[in-house]
Design a protein around this motif. Structure first.
Motif, mmCIF file in Angstrom:
data_model
loop_
_atom_site.group_PDB
_atom_site.id
_atom_site.type_symbol
_atom_site.label_atom_id
_atom_site.label_comp_id
_atom_site.label_asym_id
_atom_site.label_seq_id
_atom_site.Cartn_x
_atom_site.Cartn_y
_atom_site.Cartn_z
ATOM 1 N N PRO A 197 -5.786 -32.094 -14.334
ATOM 2 C CA PRO A 197 -5.743 -33.630 -13.296
ATOM 3 C C PRO A 197 -5.900 -34.598 -14.899
ATOM 4 N N GLY A 198 -7.199 -33.818 -15.756
ATOM 5 C CA GLY A 198 -7.611 -34.658 -16.557
ATOM 6 C C GLY A 198 -7.382 -34.748 -17.624
ATOM 7 N N THR A 252 -4.764 -25.332 -14.457
ATOM 8 C CA THR A 252 -4.914 -24.698 -13.910
ATOM 9 C C THR A 252 -4.775 -25.473 -11.672
ATOM 10 N N CYS A 253 -5.460 -26.435 -12.182
ATOM 11 C CA CYS A 253 -5.340 -27.699 -11.257
ATOM 12 C C CYS A 253 -4.343 -27.019 -9.720
ATOM 13 N N CYS A 302 -6.263 -25.622 -7.443
ATOM 14 C CA CYS A 302 -6.367 -26.607 -5.944
ATOM 15 C C CYS A 302 -5.201 -26.177 -4.934
ATOM 16 N N ILE A 303 -4.180 -26.534 -5.677
ATOM 17 C CA ILE A 303 -2.880 -26.406 -4.278
ATOM 18 C C ILE A 303 -2.539 -25.461 -4.139
ATOM 19 N N PRO A 304 -2.395 -24.441 -4.706
ATOM 20 C CA PRO A 304 -2.295 -23.091 -4.380
ATOM 21 C C PRO A 304 -2.608 -22.483 -3.111
ATOM 22 N N SER A 305 -4.342 -22.874 -3.815
ATOM 23 C CA SER A 305 -5.188 -22.604 -2.443
ATOM 24 C C SER A 305 -4.967 -23.287 -1.003
ATOM 25 N N LYS A 306 -5.108 -24.531 -1.594
ATOM 26 C CA LYS A 306 -5.073 -24.778 -0.378
ATOM 27 C C LYS A 306 -3.339 -24.675 0.545
#
Length: 503
Positions: A44-45, A71-72, A77-81
């Motif tokens: 994302p950065g 990773t996000c 972030c995305i798969p966990s949410k």
């Protein structure tokens, strides 16, 4: 180094000339190319920095060794949410008797993971398309610095070789990775990190989670709702270090209701095979000879004790970039490192390790390189924990404001008094606003409860704009909504809340 817009013999005259001169030198097994900006890492950065640099008419090359989105998007972030949402659906259906709904949904874990992977694939392919649409040159490989203005890019796969890239500016966006602890190697099959846990295609009967931070607590909730017997081992005496007790209390109570067991004041020391599973041996964090260890039997163990920066793979000494004792790259408000033409963004640049903070830093870095007057202000960066209920914060806490010398006005509104919260059946938690008592400026806010991750945006904007309690309270909010709770909290701080007792 100069920024875009300066004219020297070392900078190509136009973007067209730079692109035409990309391939400048070819030797056996090696190609040397040139670029204005090299971005190392497409999380994302990194990808945001690359896209913004492309928009600013810079010739930019984005180097990624694994998958676009980092990773996000791919493993965090995305798969966990996605899994949090899916397990919430099943859990709510199973416990909706109060609403007159009786259901016992069957969970196809492989199907759930397949749906999650589809979401990830859609987003990562979108990142690649956006990069190309903004004239970003994409390179797959692992980058290491070879000098002040060069990186070496090694391509994976037999016979793929490597190439050298000359750059005017570099943006390091290599992110972070899960921390391993002694005797718990992620190479051992029963030992999982968060990435591996999110890829499981069967539901474990029992699970030990080491660490009660945000990753440990989010995944503890996911697996508990899937029917797994979950035990969390935490060396401290409470969950979610760094968050106020009043925010943690509803989360801990909900975890207890889900059947999650906690062993506070213990550290995981080792594991061994036992019966059909494993046994995790936990020892008191402040161990004396009289203290007894715990034996925790489970099918598998998840280690979630935090993340560390990926900075040791870059050969930073070659370019002269400094790190702190933990490996984080030191930066200023303009994302510059100690080397003027090298920038760092995202997790590798230190706390807070948040995807949206990395994206903001990426935009700043690109704009600074292009000569824009950009800088990052950390005061309005929100933080969210996607537990049940959610926690979200922005700006100062009441204690931080008082420590900074403010006389504070504090307002709070409980979700149990919210008509919309009552219609959802989710009434735990509250909205809390902290303001400067003299001028009424909103200094910070914290929320625990339904949709806290969404509600915090309004309060982040209030902090960013220097809005007052009166501004928030006088803004008419739609009814019935959870967002009304923000308005009511502001009114409570002013002493004229309508739907709750004033403090």
């Amino acid at each position: 180094m100069t920024v875009s817009g300066d004219t020297t013999d070392d900078i190509y005259a136009t973007k067209r000339d730079r692109i035409e001169r990309r391939t400048r030198l070819m030797v056996v097994g090696d190609v040397t190319t040139g670029t204005d900006v090299v971005v190392i890492g497409a999380g994302p950065g990194g990808y945001v920095a690359a896209i913004r640099a492309g928009q600013l008419d810079l010739d930019v090359t984005l180097v990624e060794k694994a998958a676009y989105g980092g990773t996000c998007l791919n493993h965090g972030c995305i798969p966990s949410k996605a899994l949090i949402t899916a397990t919430d659906v099943a859990h709510e259906a199973r416990h909706a008797e109060e609403m007159g709904i009786h259901a016992d949904p069957a969970i196809d874990m492989a199907g759930m993971v397949g749906w999650k992977d589809g979401v990830v694939d859609q987003l990562t392919s979108g990142v690649e398309k956006l990069c190309k649409a903004n004239q970003v040159n994409l390179l797959e490989g692992t980058a290491t610095f070879a000098g002040e203005n060069t990186v070496r890019i090694s391509h994976s796969g037999e016979g793929q070789g490597s190439e050298t890239l000359e750059f005017e500016h570099a943006i390091i966006a290599t992110g972070s990775r899960p921390i391993e602890i002694p005797n718990f190697s992620f190479d051992d099959e029963p030992v999982l990190n968060s990435r591996q846990a999110l890829a499981l295609e069967s539901i474990p009967d029992s699970l030990v989670i080491v660490g009660a931070g945000y990753i440990g607590m989010e995944l503890a909730t996911v697996f508990a709702k899937l029917g797994t017997d979950v035990t969390v081992v935490e060396m401290l005496e409470s969950i979610l270090p760094g968050y106020d007790d009043d925010l943690k209390r509803p989360v801990k109570q909900r975890a207890n209701d889900l059947g999650i067991d906690f062993e506070f004041g213990y550290t995981a020391a080792k594991w061994h095979e036992h019966g059909d599973g494993i046994r995790v041996v936990a020892e008191p964090a402040d161990r004396t000879e009289a203290d007894e260890s715990l034996d925790l039997d489970a099918e598998t163990v998840l280690v979630a004790v935090g993340r560390e920066p990926v900075s040791d793979t870059l050969d930073l000494e070659a370019v002269g970039v400094e790190t702190d004792e933990r490996g984080f790259i030191k930066t200023d408000s303009r994302a510059r490192t100690n080397v003027d033409h090298v920038f760092a963004v995202g997790d590798v640049a230190g706390e807070p390790m948040l995807a949206h903070k990395g994206s903001a830093e990426g935009q700043v870095a690109a704009e600074v390189i292009a000569g824009e007057p950009a800088a990052l202000d950390h005061q309005a960066i929100p933080a969210v924990v996607f537990t049940d209920p959610e926690i979200a914060t922005v700006g100062m806490t009441e204690r931080e404001a008082e420590d900074a010398g403010f006389e504070t006005a504090v307002g709070q509104f409980p979700f149990r008094a919210s008509g919309r919260a009552l219609t959802t059946g989710d009434t735990d938690g509250f909205v809390k606003i902290v303001a400067d008592e003299d001028e009424g400026y909103v200094l910070g806010a914290s929320i625990v409860g339904p949709e806290a991750s969404e509600l915090i945006a309004e309060l982040g904007l209030a902090v960013e704009l220097g809005a007052t309690l009166e501004d928030v309270a006088s803004t008419i909010h739609a009814h019935p909504t959870l967002a009304e709770s923000v308005m009511e909290a502001a009114e409570n701080a002013l002493g004229h809340a309508i739907h709750t007792l004033n403090r």
